[in-house]
Scaffold this motif. Structure first.
Motif, PDB file in Angstrom:
ATOM      1  N   CYS A  42       0.693  -1.268   0.111  1.00 17.87           N
ATOM      2  CA  CYS A  42       0.041   0.026  -0.156  1.00 17.87           C
ATOM      3  C   CYS A  42       0.615   1.321   0.121  1.00 17.87           C
ATOM      4  O   CYS A  42       0.457   2.465  -0.334  1.00 17.87           O
ATOM      5  N   ASP A  44       1.348   3.151   2.205  1.00 22.61           N
ATOM      6  CA  ASP A  44       0.550   4.167   3.087  1.00 22.61           C
ATOM      7  C   ASP A  44       0.623   3.833   4.477  1.00 22.61           C
ATOM      8  O   ASP A  44      -0.045   4.483   5.271  1.00 22.61           O
ATOM      9  N   GLY A  45       1.159   2.821   4.981  1.00 24.15           N
ATOM     10  CA  GLY A  45       1.341   2.448   6.531  1.00 24.15           C
ATOM     11  C   GLY A  45       0.118   1.298   6.917  1.00 24.15           C
ATOM     12  O   GLY A  45       0.013   1.321   8.270  1.00 24.15           O
ATOM     13  N   ASN A  46      -0.555   1.008   5.965  1.00 23.61           N
ATOM     14  CA  ASN A  46      -1.907   0.300   6.413  1.00 23.61           C
ATOM     15  C   ASN A  46      -1.688  -1.183   6.412  1.00 23.61           C
ATOM     16  O   ASN A  46      -2.060  -1.904   7.361  1.00 23.61           O
ATOM     17  N   CYS A  47      -1.112  -1.801   5.453  1.00 20.56           N
ATOM     18  CA  CYS A  47      -0.905  -3.161   5.115  1.00 20.56           C
ATOM     19  C   CYS A  47       0.057  -3.781   6.037  1.00 20.56           C
ATOM     20  O   CYS A  47      -0.031  -5.018   6.187  1.00 20.56           O
ATOM     21  N   THR A  68       4.166   7.139  13.258  1.00 16.94           N
ATOM     22  CA  THR A  68       2.839   7.517  12.910  1.00 16.94           C
ATOM     23  C   THR A  68       1.707   6.944  13.485  1.00 16.94           C
ATOM     24  O   THR A  68       1.849   5.559  14.028  1.00 16.94           O
ATOM     25  N   GLU A  69       0.630   7.283  13.520  1.00 12.61           N
ATOM     26  CA  GLU A  69      -0.746   6.648  14.069  1.00 12.61           C
ATOM     27  C   GLU A  69      -0.666   5.195  13.299  1.00 12.61           C
ATOM     28  O   GLU A  69      -0.999   4.366  13.774  1.00 12.61           O
ATOM     29  N   LYS A  70      -0.688   5.391  11.958  1.00  6.75           N
ATOM     30  CA  LYS A  70      -0.991   4.109  11.181  1.00  6.75           C
ATOM     31  C   LYS A  70       0.157   3.322  11.413  1.00  6.75           C
ATOM     32  O   LYS A  70      -0.101   2.036  11.547  1.00  6.75           O
ATOM     33  N   GLU A  71       1.257   3.541  11.507  1.00  6.33           N
ATOM     34  CA  GLU A  71       2.480   2.655  11.625  1.00  6.33           C
ATOM     35  C   GLU A  71       2.185   2.011  13.102  1.00  6.33           C
ATOM     36  O   GLU A  71       2.413   0.624  13.303  1.00  6.33           O
ATOM     37  N   ALA A  73      -0.410   1.453  14.843  1.00  3.68           N
ATOM     38  CA  ALA A  73      -1.719   0.600  14.873  1.00  3.68           C
ATOM     39  C   ALA A  73      -1.335  -0.803  14.060  1.00  3.68           C
ATOM     40  O   ALA A  73      -1.554  -1.874  14.451  1.00  3.68           O
ATOM     41  N   THR A  74      -0.847  -0.460  12.771  1.00  5.13           N
ATOM     42  CA  THR A  74      -0.409  -1.588  12.097  1.00  5.13           C
ATOM     43  C   THR A  74       0.661  -2.513  12.725  1.00  5.13           C
ATOM     44  O   THR A  74       0.400  -3.852  12.623  1.00  5.13           O
ATOM     45  N   GLN A 103       6.984   4.259   6.038  1.00  6.74           N
ATOM     46  CA  GLN A 103       6.962   5.221   7.098  1.00  6.74           C
ATOM     47  C   GLN A 103       8.109   5.904   7.707  1.00  6.74           C
ATOM     48  O   GLN A 103       8.282   6.873   8.191  1.00  6.74           O
TER      49      GLN A 103
END
Length: 122
Positions: A42, A44-47, A68-71, A73-74, A103
């Protein structure tokens, strides 16, 4: 300048490349520019497909870089980041060893980046 050494079973030997410290490009972009086969999906840090282990090779203190928040959480969802490691990163400015290449921004330090070549697996 920073030396970034990539280590993976996909590579015949470890590969060290130069990266411009503080550049806004991610470690994933550095890998792509140097034809390092670091897996990603992705960007984008989501997958979590670009998860890697980062080890400092420098004598100077490891330079913290906020997750990052995404990182965060992932990595938590993938079991690569514990609450204790999050606290260590936030309170003591000590970054966790597992990061997402999409990220992570390269700092002025020499690092070793380990990855398996299989998406989501270090």
């Amino acid at each position: 300048m920073a030396n970034v050494t990539f280590s993976s079973p996909l590579l015949p030997k470890d590969v060290t490349v130069y990266a411009v410290a503080g550049d806004t490009h991610t470690l994933l972009k550095v890998a792509q520019k140097n034809k390092i086969p670091l897996p990603f999906e992705c960007e984008d840090g989501n997958c979590g497909s670009c998860v890697m282990e980062v080890v400092s090779l420098s004598d100077k203190p490891f330079m913290a870089q906020d997750l990052t928040e995404k990182e965060r959480a992932t990595l938590v969802a993938a079991g690569k980041l514990s609450k204790a490691e999050i606290e260590e990163a936030v309170v003591n400015d000590r970054p966790p060893r597992y990061r997402l290449a999409c990220q992570y921004i390269v700092r002025d330090e020499d690092i070793l980046v380990r990855f398996s070549g299989e998406p989501g697996v270090v």
